[in-house]
Design a protein around this motif. Sequence first.
Motif, PDB file in Angstrom:
ATOM      1  N   ALA A   1     -13.732  -0.569  58.097  1.00  0.00           N
ATOM      2  CA  ALA A   1     -13.701  -0.792  56.644  1.00  0.00           C
ATOM      3  C   ALA A   1     -13.315   0.483  55.900  1.00  0.00           C
ATOM      4  N   PHE A   2     -12.536   0.329  54.839  1.00  0.00           N
ATOM      5  CA  PHE A   2     -12.194   1.489  53.999  1.00  0.00           C
ATOM      6  C   PHE A   2     -11.976   1.043  52.560  1.00  0.00           C
ATOM      7  N   ARG A   3     -12.309   1.941  51.638  1.00  0.00           N
ATOM      8  CA  ARG A   3     -12.352   1.638  50.208  1.00  0.00           C
ATOM      9  C   ARG A   3     -11.035   1.119  49.650  1.00  0.00           C
ATOM     10  N   ASP A   4      -9.916   1.574  50.209  1.00  0.00           N
ATOM     11  CA  ASP A   4      -8.632   1.239  49.607  1.00  0.00           C
ATOM     12  C   ASP A   4      -7.945   0.023  50.217  1.00  0.00           C
ATOM     13  N   LEU A   5      -8.643  -0.733  51.057  1.00  0.00           N
ATOM     14  CA  LEU A   5      -7.981  -1.896  51.655  1.00  0.00           C
ATOM     15  C   LEU A   5      -7.616  -2.942  50.609  1.00  0.00           C
ATOM     16  N   LEU A   6      -8.536  -3.261  49.696  1.00  0.00           N
ATOM     17  CA  LEU A   6      -8.301  -4.360  48.760  1.00  0.00           C
ATOM     18  C   LEU A   6      -7.594  -3.963  47.454  1.00  0.00           C
ATOM     19  N   PRO A   7      -7.887  -2.809  46.871  1.00  0.00           N
ATOM     20  CA  PRO A   7      -7.225  -2.469  45.600  1.00  0.00           C
ATOM     21  C   PRO A   7      -5.704  -2.546  45.708  1.00  0.00           C
ATOM     22  N   GLY A   8      -5.081  -3.159  44.690  1.00  0.00           N
ATOM     23  CA  GLY A   8      -3.628  -3.286  44.686  1.00  0.00           C
ATOM     24  C   GLY A   8      -3.106  -4.525  45.390  1.00  0.00           C
ATOM     25  N   LYS A   9      -3.981  -5.252  46.078  1.00  0.00           N
ATOM     26  CA  LYS A   9      -3.546  -6.447  46.807  1.00  0.00           C
ATOM     27  C   LYS A   9      -3.825  -7.704  45.971  1.00  0.00           C
ATOM     28  N   ASN A  10      -3.392  -8.842  46.484  1.00  0.00           N
ATOM     29  CA  ASN A  10      -3.591 -10.111  45.781  1.00  0.00           C
ATOM     30  C   ASN A  10      -4.766 -10.894  46.353  1.00  0.00           C
ATOM     31  N   LEU A  11      -5.407 -11.676  45.464  1.00  0.00           N
ATOM     32  CA  LEU A  11      -6.494 -12.560  45.887  1.00  0.00           C
ATOM     33  C   LEU A  11      -6.103 -13.992  45.526  1.00  0.00           C
ATOM     34  N   ILE A  12      -6.264 -14.899  46.484  1.00  0.00           N
ATOM     35  CA  ILE A  12      -6.023 -16.310  46.188  1.00  0.00           C
ATOM     36  C   ILE A  12      -7.380 -16.980  45.971  1.00  0.00           C
ATOM     37  N   ILE A  13      -7.519 -17.714  44.876  1.00  0.00           N
ATOM     38  CA  ILE A  13      -8.711 -18.539  44.669  1.00  0.00           C
ATOM     39  C   ILE A  13      -8.281 -20.004  44.734  1.00  0.00           C
ATOM     40  N   CYS A  14      -9.015 -20.793  45.511  1.00  0.00           N
ATOM     41  CA  CYS A  14      -8.664 -22.212  45.678  1.00  0.00           C
ATOM     42  C   CYS A  14      -9.664 -23.093  44.927  1.00  0.00           C
ATOM     43  N   ASP A  15      -9.184 -24.239  44.474  1.00  0.00           N
ATOM     44  CA  ASP A  15     -10.045 -25.219  43.795  1.00  0.00           C
ATOM     45  C   ASP A  15     -10.888 -24.579  42.691  1.00  0.00           C
ATOM     46  N   ARG A  16     -10.237 -23.740  41.898  1.00  0.00           N
ATOM     47  CA  ARG A  16     -10.952 -23.011  40.851  1.00  0.00           C
ATOM     48  C   ARG A  16     -11.764 -23.951  39.959  1.00  0.00           C
TER      49      ARG A  16
ATOM     50  N   TYR B   1      -3.837 -18.700  41.977  1.00  0.00           N
ATOM     51  CA  TYR B   1      -4.586 -19.940  42.236  1.00  0.00           C
ATOM     52  C   TYR B   1      -3.739 -20.925  43.005  1.00  0.00           C
ATOM     53  N   MET B   2      -4.369 -21.646  43.926  1.00  0.00           N
ATOM     54  CA  MET B   2      -3.675 -22.762  44.565  1.00  0.00           C
ATOM     55  C   MET B   2      -4.683 -23.706  45.188  1.00  0.00           C
ATOM     56  N   THR B   3      -4.177 -24.828  45.684  1.00  0.00           N
ATOM     57  CA  THR B   3      -5.074 -25.765  46.369  1.00  0.00           C
ATOM     58  C   THR B   3      -5.297 -25.256  47.797  1.00  0.00           C
ATOM     59  N   PRO B   4      -6.401 -25.681  48.438  1.00  0.00           N
ATOM     60  CA  PRO B   4      -6.634 -25.269  49.826  1.00  0.00           C
ATOM     61  C   PRO B   4      -5.469 -25.696  50.729  1.00  0.00           C
ATOM     62  N   LYS B   5      -4.897 -26.845  50.459  1.00  0.00           N
ATOM     63  CA  LYS B   5      -3.789 -27.357  51.282  1.00  0.00           C
ATOM     64  C   LYS B   5      -2.555 -26.442  51.186  1.00  0.00           C
ATOM     65  N   GLU B   6      -2.207 -26.086  49.941  1.00  0.00           N
ATOM     66  CA  GLU B   6      -1.073 -25.162  49.755  1.00  0.00           C
ATOM     67  C   GLU B   6      -1.367 -23.815  50.428  1.00  0.00           C
ATOM     68  N   HIS B   7      -2.586 -23.334  50.210  1.00  0.00           N
ATOM     69  CA  HIS B   7      -2.981 -22.046  50.801  1.00  0.00           C
ATOM     70  C   HIS B   7      -2.763 -22.043  52.312  1.00  0.00           C
ATOM     71  N   ASP B   8      -3.284 -23.057  52.982  1.00  0.00           N
ATOM     72  CA  ASP B   8      -3.232 -23.057  54.450  1.00  0.00           C
ATOM     73  C   ASP B   8      -1.803 -23.206  54.964  1.00  0.00           C
ATOM     74  N   LEU B   9      -0.988 -23.990  54.254  1.00  0.00           N
ATOM     75  CA  LEU B   9       0.410 -24.155  54.660  1.00  0.00           C
ATOM     76  C   LEU B   9       1.159 -22.822  54.551  1.00  0.00           C
ATOM     77  N   HIS B  10       1.065 -22.178  53.382  1.00  0.00           N
ATOM     78  CA  HIS B  10       1.792 -20.917  53.191  1.00  0.00           C
ATOM     79  C   HIS B  10       1.286 -19.836  54.148  1.00  0.00           C
ATOM     80  N   LEU B  11      -0.049 -19.771  54.294  1.00  0.00           N
ATOM     81  CA  LEU B  11      -0.617 -18.738  55.163  1.00  0.00           C
ATOM     82  C   LEU B  11      -0.127 -18.870  56.598  1.00  0.00           C
ATOM     83  N   ALA B  12       0.071 -20.119  57.049  1.00  0.00           N
ATOM     84  CA  ALA B  12       0.577 -20.324  58.409  1.00  0.00           C
ATOM     85  C   ALA B  12       1.885 -19.567  58.597  1.00  0.00           C
ATOM     86  N   TYR B  13       2.747 -19.587  57.564  1.00  0.00           N
ATOM     87  CA  TYR B  13       4.055 -18.938  57.677  1.00  0.00           C
ATOM     88  C   TYR B  13       3.990 -17.434  57.427  1.00  0.00           C
ATOM     89  N   VAL B  14       3.337 -17.027  56.341  1.00  0.00           N
ATOM     90  CA  VAL B  14       3.432 -15.603  55.980  1.00  0.00           C
ATOM     91  C   VAL B  14       2.366 -14.727  56.627  1.00  0.00           C
TER      92      VAL B  14
END
Lengths: 285, 285
Positions: B129-144, B168-181
């Motif tokens: 773990a390190f302090r700078d892993l998350l800053p500057g990155k993106n967060l996806i929230i599903c079913d907000r 923001y996206m749906t869980p379905k969209e999230h899992d589909l895109h994540l499979a590829y990227v």
Amino acid sequence: MNVSIIGIGLLGGSFALAVREKYPKMHFIGVDTSPVHGQLAIAKGIVDECLPLEEAVAKSTLVLLATPVNIITDMLPKLLDLLPEGATLTDLGSTKELICDAADQHPKRAQYVAAHPMAGTENSGPGAAFRDLLPGKNLIICDREKSAPDSIKLVEALFRDIGMKIFYMTPKEHDLHLAYVSHLSHVSAFALGLTVLEKEKDENTIFEMASTGFSSTVRLAKSSPQMWAPIFDQNRQNVSKALGDYIEFLQQYKAIIDNQDIAGSLDYMQRANVIRRVLEGIEKK
Amino acid sequence: MNVSIIGIGLLGGSFALAVREKYPKMHFIGVDTSPVHGQLAIAKGIVDECLPLEEAVAKSTLVLLATPVNIITDMLPKLLDLLPEGATLTDLGSTKELICDAADQHPKRAQYVAAHPMAGTENSGPGAAFRDLLPGKNLIICDREKSAPDSIKLVEALFRDIGMKIFYMTPKEHDLHLAYVSHLSHVSAFALGLTVLEKEKDENTIFEMASTGFSSTVRLAKSSPQMWAPIFDQNRQNVSKALGDYIEFLQQYKAIIDNQDIAGSLDYMQRANVIRRVLEGIEKK
């Protein structure tokens, strides 16, 4: 001493930048079909001047051939024809069998040294060249015994002086290993890039969802097609075999997830984790 | 305010390190099945103390679930049972469909926020773990819309305060895109590692011949099997499809080199080169 660099790109340019720092009095002559590349190489201090091929070779003690590999095989016999007595020709091509074949029947074969530095980036052209690309990396020399002792001595001294470690193998061994440890990584990255681009037509989705893991894995897909198409073609039997092996491993894993075989999945990844030790070895280099 | 981190690994630990810097008065409680991980997390300043699960949750305003995804789906309903009124539960799992399914029928669904940061490395555990892993990155929230406004507000504020951008996206969209990227990059690296290791039984050859291109492409093959096996399993339909697409692109290229189709080879790589623009977008993030 005059050194000609034929093809002032990433490798030829980086070689010149590293050697010039050690030997400021050496005179570097660039030969390139692109006048823009030539001007940029002079502006970046890679070469002192650019000359037409025959003129450059005629006054050189060392000629370095650093073009795409199809041009190396074409030019090698002609360059040996032109090479002054006592001068040395070497190349930096990523394949070695066809290139060595092209030299083998030439009466001046002994003036040629077949070399390949294990270094590169996904960028190309003189603008991509940088002094620290080669230092600390390994150089493979093939068919060392076919080269004259003086030619070997000159080439090895220059590469050692810029901090490279030298290994020897046959062209056949070289091309087989390279197919696995270098050429396959490039094909896997090109295919990964295409797969993701085709699926993610909306590029913004990739921006938002991809992390540094994706960037690192796909980085080599930025590499120059003009440089890589002839490499894959010249080494096609080994690359095709490596690619076949790779596809088989991917199909194995597809079956594992399709069958929900968690134990198989863990085992597969644990076996792949052994690469950690190998990578630590590479990073220590 | 008390925050519990369940699973003090790369992501949970890096979250705590980044948030603590912004909010030094926040009290962090670690929950981990490994006492060694717990001790290391205290020593590294990731958490203030470690407590048993029920005790930690009972006194927390925010509970962050950062375990492998199979444990997230198992624990989610139980954690919602235990969650105090007004408290919020969030997770950092790399899959979202099964995880959101596990929460959807729960009477306290609104206290849960489904999150996934687009960040990671090939290393795991609190030591990584390190302090700078998350800053500057993106967060996806599903079913907000399924989360209570106060819970969303708390979670989004913390992630934004450490410099993350929220999508923001749906869980379905999230899992589909994540499979590829993301997921596909990992499978491609594991398979590349296995292919090269099998061929190059003598590891020294890899040390001598591999360059930074190979290291970069295969880096993700160092990733944790315990973390990734459940991800690939939970997202198996999308990953299997992505893997099938990838194998097809590889087979296309194998045919190109087997047929010595230089024009096809150049075209294939030029199309893949488009990824350069995408990577520049990711690096600018």
